[in-house]
Enzyme design. Structure first.
Site, mmCIF file in Angstrom:
data_model
loop_
_atom_site.group_PDB
_atom_site.id
_atom_site.type_symbol
_atom_site.label_atom_id
_atom_site.label_comp_id
_atom_site.label_asym_id
_atom_site.label_seq_id
_atom_site.Cartn_x
_atom_site.Cartn_y
_atom_site.Cartn_z
ATOM 1 N N GLY A 170 -13.855 2.232 -2.780
ATOM 2 C CA GLY A 170 -14.402 1.502 -1.636
ATOM 3 C C GLY A 170 -15.459 2.284 -0.873
ATOM 4 C CG ASP A 184 -4.772 -5.197 2.725
ATOM 5 O OD1 ASP A 184 -3.904 -4.477 3.254
ATOM 6 O OD2 ASP A 184 -4.499 -6.143 1.968
ATOM 7 C CB SER A 185 -6.488 1.071 3.352
ATOM 8 O OG SER A 185 -6.020 1.505 4.598
ATOM 9 N N PRO A 230 -5.706 8.295 -2.219
ATOM 10 C CG PRO A 230 -5.370 6.614 -3.840
ATOM 11 C CD PRO A 230 -4.708 7.779 -3.176
HETATM 12 N N1 SPD Z 1 2.676 2.163 5.869
HETATM 13 C C1 SPD Z 1 2.204 1.233 4.896
HETATM 14 C C2 SPD Z 1 0.986 0.517 5.308
HETATM 15 C C3 SPD Z 1 0.491 -0.363 4.219
HETATM 16 C C4 SPD Z 1 -0.565 -1.268 4.677
HETATM 17 N N2 SPD Z 1 -1.205 -1.984 3.612
HETATM 18 C C5 SPD Z 1 -0.368 -2.772 2.809
HETATM 19 C C6 SPD Z 1 -1.131 -3.578 1.825
HETATM 20 C C7 SPD Z 1 -0.701 -4.975 1.843
HETATM 21 N N3 SPD Z 1 -1.718 -5.840 1.356
#
Ligand code: SPD
Length: 282
Positions: free
Chosen positions: A143, A160-161, A167
């Site tokens: 990204g 949306d990480s 990574p």
């Molecule tokens: N502490 C975990 C946070 C995760 C956030 N992203 C989740 C991805 C869902 N699409």
């Protein structure tokens, strides 16, 4: 405890002497990709659970609390978003929610790990079937590199990480946000996963130390997710033109169907922070 019981534990939080444990009924899949360990387990209370490097990404029973909020808050502020980029989001939950907005013409998904998409298509079809829509284009790329090739292009970028380890670490840095700033157009909005104000003061303060210099409009809002550490998770809202609550667009909201968490009152309430947390974003 019975010796035959299997429990999963949130390893990211273990180093701080706190943990979240869920009893699982069986292990469904365990693979190691080029980037990380991806695991799917089943549980009585939360249904199937997706873990990356031992950290819970989503569970079948509460994923809507996260995916509705990361998506509908910005898309009910922007009056007519057409082109959306999702960085991460390889499970498909965010794409599913973006597709509920009929003004969207194009969704690009930049997920570094194609295995996350593969596993999600196999075990979480309610989320990953969204990738079959012909408005969706998937790029399996880094990204941080992808974003540098795009300027003045997107109405909305959703980051949306996972957490800032492995990574995703680079997705919490100033340089990445500078690239995001240039990649949205003059009416663009960015929303990014920004952790919990109960557990991640340092991460949030660091994020807002540069967000507040870069963006004319910014804020932090949160949602409740029982299977994330501390039971809440927040998002950074960064915008060039639209205000997160003053520009709430009721017309956009009224067009939405099949919501389980998000509505007009939740939109406004999500930005009301406890007094101690207000200081983190100043
Ligand atoms: N502490 C975990 C946070 C995760 C956030 N992203 C989740 C991805 C869902 N699409």
């Amino acid at each position: 405890m019975n010796n035959h019981e299997i429990w999963i534990e949130e390893k990211y939080e273990l180093k701080n002497g706190r943990t979240l444990k869920i009893r699982v009924t069986k292990s469904i899949e365990k693979i190691t990709s080029k980037f990380q360990k991806i695991e799917v387990v089943d549980s009585k209370s939360f249904g199937k659970i997706l873990l990356i490097d031992g950290v819970i990404m989503l569970t079948e029973t509460d994923e809507f609390c996260y995916h509705e909020m990361i998506t509908h808050v910005p898309l009910c502020v922007h009056p007519d978003a057409e082109k959306v980029l999702i960085i991460g989001g390889g499970d498909g939950g965010t794409v599913r929610e973006v597709l509920k907005h009929d003004n969207i013409e194009q969704i690009e998904v930049c997920e570094i790990d194609e295995k996350v998409i593969e596993v999600s298509k196999k075990h979480f079809p309610d989320l990953a079937n969204s990738f079959n829509d012909n408005r969706v284009k998937i790029y399996c790329e880094d990204g941080n590199k992808f974003i540098k090739k795009h300027q003045n292009e997107y109405d909305l970028i959703i980051v949306d990480s996972s957490d800032p380890v492995g990574p995703a670490e680079v997705l919490f840095k100033k340089e990445f946000y500078q690239s995001l700033y240039h990649a949205i157009n003059e009416r663009g909005i960015i929303v990014s996963q920004a952790e919990s104000f109960f557990y991640h003061k340092k991460i949030i303060k660091n994020l807002f130390s540069f967000i507040n210099e870069m963006f004319p409009i910014y804020d932090y809002y949160y949602t409740l997710v029982p299977t994330y550490p501390s039971g809440i998770i927040g998002f950074a809202f960064c915008s060039k033109k639209y205000h997160p609550t003053n520009n709430f667009n009721k017309q956009q909201f009224l067009k939405l169907r099949n919501l389980k968490y998000y509505d007009e009152d939740i939109h406004k309430a999500a930005f009301a922070l406890p007094v101690f947390a207000q200081k983190y974003i100043e």
